[in-house]
Design a protein around this motif. Structure first.
Motif, PDB file in Angstrom:
ATOM      1  N   SER A  97     -24.119  31.262  29.503  1.00  0.00           N
ATOM      2  CA  SER A  97     -25.272  31.934  28.899  1.00  0.00           C
ATOM      3  C   SER A  97     -25.319  33.364  29.398  1.00  0.00           C
ATOM      4  O   SER A  97     -25.023  33.640  30.549  1.00  0.00           O
ATOM      5  CB  SER A  97     -26.574  31.241  29.293  1.00  0.00           C
ATOM      6  N   ASP A  98     -25.714  34.279  28.503  1.00  0.00           N
ATOM      7  CA  ASP A  98     -25.806  35.687  28.890  1.00  0.00           C
ATOM      8  C   ASP A  98     -26.758  36.395  27.939  1.00  0.00           C
ATOM      9  O   ASP A  98     -26.950  35.969  26.803  1.00  0.00           O
ATOM     10  CB  ASP A  98     -24.425  36.344  28.843  1.00  0.00           C
ATOM     11  N   ILE A 104     -21.343  25.445  30.021  1.00  0.00           N
ATOM     12  CA  ILE A 104     -22.145  26.259  29.122  1.00  0.00           C
ATOM     13  C   ILE A 104     -22.301  27.629  29.760  1.00  0.00           C
ATOM     14  O   ILE A 104     -22.753  27.754  30.895  1.00  0.00           O
ATOM     15  CB  ILE A 104     -23.515  25.630  28.862  1.00  0.00           C
ATOM     16  N   LEU A 120     -30.844  35.104  23.731  1.00  0.00           N
ATOM     17  CA  LEU A 120     -29.972  34.552  24.751  1.00  0.00           C
ATOM     18  C   LEU A 120     -28.742  33.972  24.065  1.00  0.00           C
ATOM     19  O   LEU A 120     -28.847  33.120  23.182  1.00  0.00           O
ATOM     20  CB  LEU A 120     -30.705  33.459  25.544  1.00  0.00           C
ATOM     21  N   HIS A 121     -27.565  34.462  24.439  1.00  0.00           N
ATOM     22  CA  HIS A 121     -26.303  34.003  23.852  1.00  0.00           C
ATOM     23  C   HIS A 121     -25.764  32.849  24.693  1.00  0.00           C
ATOM     24  O   HIS A 121     -25.709  32.937  25.911  1.00  0.00           O
ATOM     25  CB  HIS A 121     -25.293  35.151  23.809  1.00  0.00           C
ATOM     26  N   ARG A 122     -25.349  31.771  24.000  1.00  0.00           N
ATOM     27  CA  ARG A 122     -24.817  30.597  24.697  1.00  0.00           C
ATOM     28  C   ARG A 122     -23.542  30.144  24.012  1.00  0.00           C
ATOM     29  O   ARG A 122     -23.447  30.140  22.792  1.00  0.00           O
ATOM     30  CB  ARG A 122     -25.823  29.444  24.636  1.00  0.00           C
ATOM     31  N   ARG A 123     -22.602  29.774  24.855  1.00  0.00           N
ATOM     32  CA  ARG A 123     -21.346  29.198  24.333  1.00  0.00           C
ATOM     33  C   ARG A 123     -20.957  28.043  25.229  1.00  0.00           C
ATOM     34  O   ARG A 123     -21.058  28.128  26.449  1.00  0.00           O
ATOM     35  CB  ARG A 123     -20.224  30.242  24.364  1.00  0.00           C
ATOM     36  N   GLU A 124     -20.487  26.959  24.625  1.00  0.00           N
ATOM     37  CA  GLU A 124     -19.993  25.816  25.389  1.00  0.00           C
ATOM     38  C   GLU A 124     -18.482  25.802  25.279  1.00  0.00           C
ATOM     39  O   GLU A 124     -17.924  25.913  24.179  1.00  0.00           O
ATOM     40  CB  GLU A 124     -20.575  24.511  24.853  1.00  0.00           C
TER      41      GLU A 124
END
Length: 128
Positions: free
Chosen positions: A98-99, A96, A82-86
């Motif tokens: 998520s994808d 946040i 699971l890719h997460r970026r803030e």
């Protein structure tokens, strides 16, 4: 007035399919007998299907499915990342994203712009 045995004889003949009696008391007895008789027959196939379903549910309750000791392994689920970026939103706040797929800079900028536009539309409805 008719005697009881006379009424019983007339009622019995009428129930067997004989001619309908003309006196009121025997007709009332026939109406009462008709009210007690079932208006429909139960389907034997439906009775059997209901019985089978109940027995199957009962058997499942008695013998629960055994859990495997290796359950959850090698099913491919642990391989998903699971890719997460803030990111910071314009005007304050953070979000946040998520994808399952890789989050590229273009997709991140597009998402931030859409969220900022939605927040801007909402803020116009409120008076300061």
């Amino acid at each position: 007035m008719l005697r009881r045995s006379d009424i019983e004889g007339r009622l019995e003949r009428a129930l067997e399919g004989g001619p309908l009696p003309h006196d009121a008391e025997t007709r009332r007895c026939l109406a009462a007998a008709g009210a007690l008789a079932p208006g429909h027959k139960r389907s034997q196939a439906r009775i059997q299907a209901t019985h089978d379903a109940m027995m199957l549910a009962f058997q499942r309750t008695l013998t629960p499915v055994e859990s495997r000791s290796d359950a959850g392994t090698s099913d491919g689920l642990e391989e998903v990342e699971l890719h997460r970026r803030e990111v910071a939103l314009p005007g304050g706040g953070s979000m946040i994203v998520s994808d399952l797929e890789e989050i590229t800079a273009d997709r991140l900028d597009e998402t931030v712009d859409q969220i900022a536009t939605a927040l801007e539309r909402r803020s116009k409805d409120r008076q300061p």
